[in-house]
Enzyme design. Sequence first.
Site, short mmCIF file in Angstrom:
data_model
loop_
_atom_site.label_atom_id
_atom_site.label_comp_id
_atom_site.label_asym_id
_atom_site.label_seq_id
_atom_site.Cartn_x
_atom_site.Cartn_y
_atom_site.Cartn_z
NE ARG A 39 -0.17 -0.35 4.87
CZ ARG A 39 0.47 0.63 5.45
NH1 ARG A 39 0.32 1.86 5.02
NH2 ARG A 39 1.26 0.40 6.46
CG ASP A 48 4.35 1.05 7.20
OD1 ASP A 48 3.73 0.02 6.87
OD2 ASP A 48 4.63 1.96 6.41
CG ASP A 79 6.79 -0.28 3.21
OD1 ASP A 79 6.83 0.69 3.99
OD2 ASP A 79 7.15 -0.21 2.02
#
Length: 95
Positions: A39, A48, A79
Amino acid sequence: VFVLDKFNIPVPKEFIPFDENKIDIVLVPLLVCDKKGNRIGYGKGLYDSFLIKCNENCIKIGISFFEPINGIIETEAHDVSLDYCVTPTSVYSFQ
């Protein structure tokens, strides 16, 4: 009552601390995701850094106005990808 944090985001002025490891589901706002659940959000890596603290079985559901793109979004080691994404027309599973 809300106040603006350092990123100019409204946050509760008072809140009860909690253990992120006990969270089972998180709804994640985003700009776009790809068909693998990677994303692009709104920057700063806030989600995150939060999602990494949640338990390993936490379900991460992206909320997007757009369908996932075909191309792979470049990722970095920190991520955290999505398990699902909900758009105005569909629900996508990345599991």
